[in-house]
Design an enzyme around this catalytic site. Structure first.
Site, short mmCIF file in Angstrom:
data_model
loop_
_atom_site.label_atom_id
_atom_site.label_comp_id
_atom_site.label_asym_id
_atom_site.label_seq_id
_atom_site.Cartn_x
_atom_site.Cartn_y
_atom_site.Cartn_z
N GLU A 188 0.69 -1.31 0.24
CA GLU A 188 0.00 0.31 -0.10
C GLU A 188 1.21 1.23 0.24
O GLU A 188 1.74 1.66 0.86
CB GLU A 188 -1.01 0.50 1.28
CG GLU A 188 -1.63 1.22 1.23
CD GLU A 188 -2.60 0.97 2.71
OE1 GLU A 188 -3.81 2.11 2.59
OE2 GLU A 188 -2.44 0.85 3.25
N LYS A 230 -2.64 -2.42 -3.38
CA LYS A 230 -3.45 -1.47 -2.63
C LYS A 230 -2.75 0.23 -2.64
O LYS A 230 -2.28 0.61 -2.11
CB LYS A 230 -3.52 -1.19 -1.37
CG LYS A 230 -4.56 -0.48 -0.60
CD LYS A 230 -5.53 -1.23 0.86
CE LYS A 230 -6.04 -0.54 1.38
NZ LYS A 230 -6.92 -0.74 2.80
#
Length: 363
Positions: A188, A230
Site C-alpha cells: 500500500e 493497494k
C-alpha cells in the site's frame, strides 16, 4: 554456478498465488477493519461512544456476524492486532468465525508512520524489526495475508526522490518477509489526497511512486503473483477547484496502472482515501467500466467507505446492531457490483454522500 536462487519453494508460491487470487475473486473485495485503537476512538467519538476494548470488540462482532451473504462480496478482512485475538460474546474467536464463512483473515503489520529525516515533512513507515517473527505467529494464528501502508504527499517539493525510494524499499522488504512466512503481502503506497493539485499532477505522481515500488519489489525478489497492490485511486486534491468526472478519474487511474503495474500482479484493491461512500463506489465502478487494457482484477479494500454508515446506524447500542449490519451489507453488495462494473443507482445509506476525508490521515 547459477546466479539465480529459488527464494521460495514451489508449495509456498502455490499457496501465496492461490490466496492472492482468492482475495480478488470476481465480485469480491476486502474490508479494512484494521484501524488502530486511536483511530477507532475518533470514529466512536463521533457517536459519543467510549473507546473501550469491549466496545471495539462489540463493533467488530457487529461486522463479522452480519448475514453470511456478506461473504459473497467480502473475500477477506484486514484485522488489527487486538482483533485477531478477540472473540464473539459466545466465545468463538473472530479468526475462526471468518474462516468458517469463507473469509480470509488478514493482519496489519506496520507500526505506523514516522518522520523521514532530510525531507520537507515526509515520512516512512516503521515495523520491520522482528517482522519475520510476527508474521510467523500471525500465520500460525490463522491469518493468510498482511497489509503495510506507506504514505506520500503531493506539494511543490514532494514527494521527494528520497521519500519515494525509502518507502518503496520498506514496502519491498516487508513484502518479501511476508512471503517467506506464508502471508500474501498487500503493498500500500498511498498518495494522500491532501492539497490543491489537479488530476494530471495526481496521475503523474502516482505513476512515479508505483514505478519506484515495482523496481524495489523486483530488486528484493518478491514473487509478484503472490502479492496485491493497494493504491489510491487517481483523483485531484481535496482543495482543487477544478471538477472532474468519474470517467476522468477512471481514465487517469487505469493509465497510471497500465504504465507501472506488471501483468503478473493478480489484482489491485483500491483504498477509498476519504471519499464518500457513494464517490468511492462510483469511482470503482467507472474504473471497471473503462475500456482500456486491464489485465488485473480491480477491486476494493475499503475502511471508512464500508463502515461509516454502519457506525452511524449502530450508535453503540445493542438494539441497533441489525441496523448497522444492514448498512454494512448494503455497502458490501454495492462495492461487489462496482468491482464488476455493474453498480447502478444511488446508495441509500446513512453516510452515503458525506465526505470521509481526514487531513494527513493516519491509521
Amino acid at each position: 554456478m547459477s546466479r539465480f536462487v529459488p527464494y521460495l519453494c514451489a508449495e509456498k508460491m502455490k499457496e501465496l498465488r492461490e490466496n492472492a487470487s482468492a482475495i480478488v475473486a470476481p465480485g469480491k473485495g476486502l474490508l479494512a477493519a484494521d484501524e488502530s485503537t486511536n483511530t477507532i476512538g475518533k470514529r466512536f467519538a463521533a457517536i459519543n461512544l467510549e473507546n473501550t476494548e469491549e466496545n471495539r470488540r462489540a463493533y467488530r462482532e457487529l461486522l463479522f456476524t452480519t448475514d453470511p451473504e456478506f461473504a459473497k462480496h467480502i473475500s477477506g478482512v484486514i484485522l488489527f492486532h487486538e482483533t485477531v485475538y478477540q472473540k464473539t460474546k459466545d466465545g468463538k474467536p473472530f479468526v475462526e468465525l471468518l474462516r468458517e464463512r469463507g473469509v480470509l483473515p488478514g493482519i496489519k503489520v506496520d507500526l505506523g508512520v514516522v518522520p523521514l529525516g532530510g525531507t520537507a515533512d515526509e515520512c516512512t513507515t516503521q515495523g520491520l524489526d522482528n517482522l519475520a517473527q510476527r508474521c510467523a505467529q500471525y500465520y500460525n494464528d490463522g491469518c493468510r495475508f498482511a497489509k503495510w501502508r506507506c504514505v506520500l504527499k503531493i506539494s511543490s517539493h514532494n514527494p521527494s526522490y528520497l521519500a519515494m525510494l525509502e518507502n518503496a524499499n520498506v514496502l519491498a522488504r516487508y513484502a518479501f518477509i511476508c512471503q517467506q512466512n506464508g502471508l500474501v503481502p498487500i503493498v500500500e503506497p498511498e498518495v494522500l489526497p491532501d492539497g490543491d493539485h489537479d488530476l494530471e499532477t495526481a496521475q503523474r505522481v502516482t505513476e512515479q511512486v508505483l514505478s519506484f515500488v515495482y523496481k524495489a519489489l523486483a530488486d528484493h525478489h518478491v514473487y509478484l503473483e503472490g502479492t496485491l497492490l493497494k493504491p489510491n485511486m487517481v483523483t485531484c486534491g481535496q482543495s482543487c477547484t477544478k471538477k472532474y468526472s468519474v470517467e476522468d478519474n477512471a481514465r487517469a487511474t487505469v493509465e497510471a496502472l497500465q504504465r507501472t503495474v506488471p501483468v503478473a500482479v493478480p489484482g489491485v484493491v483500491f483504498l477509498s482515501g476519504g471519499q464518500s461512500e457513494l464517490d468511492a463506489t462510483r469511482n470503482l465502478n467507472a474504473i471497471n467500466k473503462y475500456p482500456g487494457k486491464k489485465p488485473w482484477a480491480l477491486s476494493f479494500s475499503f475502511g471508512r467507505a464500508l463502515q461509516a454508515s454502519a457506525i452511524a446506524a449502530w450508535q453503540g447500542k445493542p438494539e441497533n446492531v441489525k441496523a448497522g449490519q444492514a448498512e454494512f451489507l448494503q455497502l458490501a453488495k454495492a462495492n461487489g457490483a462496482a468491482s464488476l462494473g455493474k453498480f447502478e443507482g444511488e446508495l441509500k445509506t446513512a453516510a452515503g454522500q458525506k465526505s470521509l476525508f481526514v487531513a494527513n490521515h493516519a491509521y
